[in-house]
Design a protein around this motif. Structure first.
Motif, PDB file in Angstrom:
ATOM      1  N   ARG A 150       0.814  -1.221   0.000  1.00 22.04           N
ATOM      2  CA  ARG A 150       0.000   0.000   0.000  1.00 22.04           C
ATOM      3  C   ARG A 150       0.848   1.272   0.000  1.00 22.04           C
ATOM      4  O   ARG A 150       0.327   2.356  -0.199  1.00 22.04           O
ATOM      5  CB  ARG A 150      -0.911  -0.008   1.231  1.00 22.04           C
ATOM      6  N   SER A 151       2.139   1.135   0.237  1.00 21.76           N
ATOM      7  CA  SER A 151       3.009   2.308   0.260  1.00 21.76           C
ATOM      8  C   SER A 151       3.078   2.936  -1.128  1.00 21.76           C
ATOM      9  O   SER A 151       3.050   2.229  -2.138  1.00 21.76           O
ATOM     10  CB  SER A 151       4.410   1.907   0.722  1.00 21.76           C
ATOM     11  N   PRO A 152       3.156   4.280  -1.229  1.00 24.28           N
ATOM     12  CA  PRO A 152       3.249   4.923  -2.543  1.00 24.28           C
ATOM     13  C   PRO A 152       4.484   4.498  -3.334  1.00 24.28           C
ATOM     14  O   PRO A 152       4.489   4.565  -4.559  1.00 24.28           O
ATOM     15  CB  PRO A 152       3.308   6.418  -2.197  1.00 24.28           C
ATOM     16  N   THR A 153       5.554   4.091  -2.638  1.00 23.37           N
ATOM     17  CA  THR A 153       6.789   3.708  -3.313  1.00 23.37           C
ATOM     18  C   THR A 153       7.316   2.410  -2.714  1.00 23.37           C
ATOM     19  O   THR A 153       6.919   1.992  -1.622  1.00 23.37           O
ATOM     20  CB  THR A 153       7.869   4.795  -3.157  1.00 23.37           C
ATOM     21  N   LEU A 154       8.235   1.811  -3.419  1.00 24.71           N
ATOM     22  CA  LEU A 154       8.964   0.672  -2.889  1.00 24.71           C
ATOM     23  C   LEU A 154       9.892   1.137  -1.768  1.00 24.71           C
ATOM     24  O   LEU A 154      10.111   2.337  -1.600  1.00 24.71           O
ATOM     25  CB  LEU A 154       9.779   0.015  -4.005  1.00 24.71           C
ATOM     26  N   PRO A 190      -6.637   3.420 -10.225  1.00 27.50           N
ATOM     27  CA  PRO A 190      -6.123   2.175  -9.656  1.00 27.50           C
ATOM     28  C   PRO A 190      -4.697   2.298  -9.134  1.00 27.50           C
ATOM     29  O   PRO A 190      -3.807   2.756  -9.838  1.00 27.50           O
ATOM     30  CB  PRO A 190      -6.193   1.206 -10.837  1.00 27.50           C
ATOM     31  N   THR A 191      -4.502   1.955  -7.896  1.00 29.90           N
ATOM     32  CA  THR A 191      -3.179   1.814  -7.291  1.00 29.90           C
ATOM     33  C   THR A 191      -3.233   0.602  -6.376  1.00 29.90           C
ATOM     34  O   THR A 191      -4.319   0.113  -6.045  1.00 29.90           O
ATOM     35  CB  THR A 191      -2.778   3.052  -6.459  1.00 29.90           C
ATOM     36  N   SER A 192      -2.069   0.143  -5.943  1.00 28.48           N
ATOM     37  CA  SER A 192      -2.033  -1.003  -5.045  1.00 28.48           C
ATOM     38  C   SER A 192      -2.618  -0.659  -3.685  1.00 28.48           C
ATOM     39  O   SER A 192      -2.931  -1.551  -2.906  1.00 28.48           O
ATOM     40  CB  SER A 192      -0.589  -1.486  -4.887  1.00 28.48           C
ATOM     41  N   GLY A 274      20.651  -6.532 -17.273  1.00 28.26           N
ATOM     42  CA  GLY A 274      20.772  -5.163 -16.820  1.00 28.26           C
ATOM     43  C   GLY A 274      19.591  -4.280 -17.118  1.00 28.26           C
ATOM     44  O   GLY A 274      19.549  -3.134 -16.697  1.00 28.26           O
ATOM     45  N   VAL A 275      18.603  -4.765 -17.856  1.00 30.35           N
ATOM     46  CA  VAL A 275      17.435  -3.945 -18.178  1.00 30.35           C
ATOM     47  C   VAL A 275      16.557  -3.824 -16.943  1.00 30.35           C
ATOM     48  O   VAL A 275      16.444  -4.746 -16.148  1.00 30.35           O
ATOM     49  CB  VAL A 275      16.655  -4.573 -19.347  1.00 30.35           C
ATOM     50  N   SER A 276      15.926  -2.682 -16.751  1.00 33.87           N
ATOM     51  CA  SER A 276      15.067  -2.458 -15.589  1.00 33.87           C
ATOM     52  C   SER A 276      13.614  -2.730 -15.927  1.00 33.87           C
ATOM     53  O   SER A 276      13.162  -2.436 -17.030  1.00 33.87           O
ATOM     54  CB  SER A 276      15.190  -1.015 -15.096  1.00 33.87           C
ATOM     55  N   VAL A 277      12.914  -3.294 -14.976  1.00 32.68           N
ATOM     56  CA  VAL A 277      11.462  -3.425 -15.071  1.00 32.68           C
ATOM     57  C   VAL A 277      10.873  -2.297 -14.243  1.00 32.68           C
ATOM     58  O   VAL A 277      11.194  -2.152 -13.076  1.00 32.68           O
ATOM     59  CB  VAL A 277      11.002  -4.783 -14.511  1.00 32.68           C
ATOM     60  N   VAL A 278      10.023  -1.487 -14.856  1.00 34.13           N
ATOM     61  CA  VAL A 278       9.515  -0.315 -14.163  1.00 34.13           C
ATOM     62  C   VAL A 278       8.039  -0.497 -13.864  1.00 34.13           C
ATOM     63  O   VAL A 278       7.262  -0.873 -14.732  1.00 34.13           O
ATOM     64  CB  VAL A 278       9.735   0.959 -15.005  1.00 34.13           C
ATOM     65  N   GLY A 279       7.651  -0.257 -12.617  1.00 34.73           N
ATOM     66  CA  GLY A 279       6.251  -0.335 -12.229  1.00 34.73           C
ATOM     67  C   GLY A 279       5.955   0.701 -11.176  1.00 34.73           C
ATOM     68  O   GLY A 279       6.646   0.781 -10.166  1.00 34.73           O
ATOM     69  N   GLU A 280       4.976   1.532 -11.388  1.00 38.81           N
ATOM     70  CA  GLU A 280       4.584   2.570 -10.437  1.00 38.81           C
ATOM     71  C   GLU A 280       5.762   3.458 -10.027  1.00 38.81           C
ATOM     72  O   GLU A 280       5.946   3.845  -8.892  1.00 38.81           O
ATOM     73  CB  GLU A 280       3.976   1.933  -9.186  1.00 38.81           C
ATOM     74  N   GLY A 281       6.621   3.769 -10.979  1.00 34.38           N
ATOM     75  CA  GLY A 281       7.698   4.720 -10.713  1.00 34.38           C
ATOM     76  C   GLY A 281       8.912   4.122 -10.050  1.00 34.38           C
ATOM     77  O   GLY A 281       9.811   4.839  -9.651  1.00 34.38           O
ATOM     78  N   ASN A 282       8.995   2.790  -9.928  1.00 36.03           N
ATOM     79  CA  ASN A 282      10.136   2.172  -9.283  1.00 36.03           C
ATOM     80  C   ASN A 282      10.748   1.134 -10.199  1.00 36.03           C
ATOM     81  O   ASN A 282      10.049   0.383 -10.872  1.00 36.03           O
ATOM     82  CB  ASN A 282       9.713   1.493  -7.975  1.00 36.03           C
ATOM     83  N   ALA A 283      12.067   1.079 -10.222  1.00 34.80           N
ATOM     84  CA  ALA A 283      12.779   0.167 -11.112  1.00 34.80           C
ATOM     85  C   ALA A 283      13.396  -0.977 -10.332  1.00 34.80           C
ATOM     86  O   ALA A 283      13.898  -0.804  -9.231  1.00 34.80           O
ATOM     87  CB  ALA A 283      13.871   0.919 -11.873  1.00 34.80           C
ATOM     88  N   VAL A 284      13.342  -2.178 -10.913  1.00 38.55           N
ATOM     89  CA  VAL A 284      14.020  -3.335 -10.356  1.00 38.55           C
ATOM     90  C   VAL A 284      14.961  -3.867 -11.425  1.00 38.55           C
ATOM     91  O   VAL A 284      14.528  -4.191 -12.530  1.00 38.55           O
ATOM     92  CB  VAL A 284      13.017  -4.436  -9.945  1.00 38.55           C
ATOM     93  N   HIS A 285      16.248  -3.951 -11.127  1.00 40.89           N
ATOM     94  CA  HIS A 285      17.219  -4.381 -12.121  1.00 40.89           C
ATOM     95  C   HIS A 285      17.292  -5.904 -12.162  1.00 40.89           C
ATOM     96  O   HIS A 285      17.239  -6.572 -11.138  1.00 40.89           O
ATOM     97  CB  HIS A 285      18.594  -3.796 -11.802  1.00 40.89           C
TER      98      HIS A 285
END
Length: 295
Positions: A150-154, A190-192, A274-285
């Motif tokens: 539920r947090s706005p960010t990771l 819609p948001t988590s 090395g490509v990032s997956v982006v979801g809701e403004g946050n990237a995971v490498h």
């Protein structure tokens, strides 16, 4: 030649040399306590505290334990606490007690420690880190996962450093699936964060491989509006199988993130090292070798 006068007596522990019936030697100090507590539920001590020619539990022939005297005293405090209050013990003391209780098989003390840890104030990321490191029931982390979903960010970079990569990836998957579920339910924005507890629990149980039981129903929020901490039992199961892609290289544990699969998005993403997956403004490498869409 040394005489009896030259032999120095072994020092007694200042707090735990009591009027007991069994003596332990720990880091050069004598602890005299009551063997009843040790034999009551520990198979290890029921076998260990059998008198022999080398040791019989007397001051002259004590039983030796390979543990620090400080840690052993913390375990003894559980039985000999004079105040009948436990609230003043810090987190690390309980974790020390948990380590020894697991080592020697004190199941009731393990349950006590987990109960006390549940009462301590911890941030969601800290609790996930501590419980994961000490292999505490994953079901107890459901409220923490709900909070992070539920947090706005990771979690911040500092917080993320506490967590294993597989948990960070799983958290990203859970947030993405929660967002998609909110969209499916017709949310105008819609948001988590807008998903009900029941739906979030179902997603979290699935993503993190937590075995569901009849006790999984989410508890109502507490006075601060945060998900109530739940006590439940279960064991970890394998994460759900990957879907929608064919991998060249070793498949990741959380394929939804590494492969860029979005359950509510018909578009397929090709990911490479090395490509990032982006979801809701946050990237995971990510770091697979190469990934290609199936079919």
């Amino acid at each position: 030649m040394a005489t009896e006068e030259d032999i120095q007596p072994i020092p007694r522990h200042a707090e735990y040399y009591l009027d007991g019936n069994t003596t332990f030697l720990v880091e050069g100090q004598l602890f005299r306590v009551h063997r009843y507590f040790f034999e009551r539920e520990s198979e290890f001590f029921r076998n260990y505290l059998i008198p022999s020619d080398e040791c019989n539990g007397t001051d002259e022939k004590p039983y030796s334990l390979d543990v620090t005297s400080e840690d052993f005293a913390k375990l003894l405090w559980v039985w000999y606490n004079p105040s009948y209050h436990r609230e003043d013990q810090p987190r690390d003391t309980w974790l020390t007690i948990l380590t020894l209780a697991r080592r020697w098989g004190f199941e009731s003390i393990i349950e006590l420690v987990i109960y006390e840890l549940e009462q301590l104030e911890m941030g969601a990321t800290e609790r996930i880190s501590v419980y994961t490191e000490h292999e505490i029931d994953k079901r107890l982390l459901i409220p923490s996962y709900i909070e992070l979903c539920r947090s706005p960010t990771l979690p911040s970079l500092t917080e993320a450093a506490w967590l294993p990569m597989e948990i960070l990836l799983g958290l990203t998957v859970a947030r993405e699936r929660a967002l998609c579920r909110a969209a499916e339910l017709g949310s105008s924005s819609p948001t988590s964060a807008v998903l009900e507890d029941e739906d979030l629990v179902a997603i979290i149980v699935d993503v993190f491989g937590i075995e569901s039981t009849a006790d999984d129903d989410p508890q109502p929020p507490n006075e601060q509006g945060n998900p109530a901490r739940t006590r439940a039992r279960g064991r970890a199961s394998d994460p759900p199988p990957a879907r929608g892609f064919v991998a060249v290289g070793s498949p990741p544990k959380y394929a939804d993130v590494v492969w860029g699969f979005r359950p509510c998005d018909p578009h397929v993403l090709l990911l490479h090292t090395g490509v990032s997956v982006v979801g809701e403004g946050n990237a995971v490498h990510t770091s697979p070798s190469s990934w290609y869409p199936a079919g």
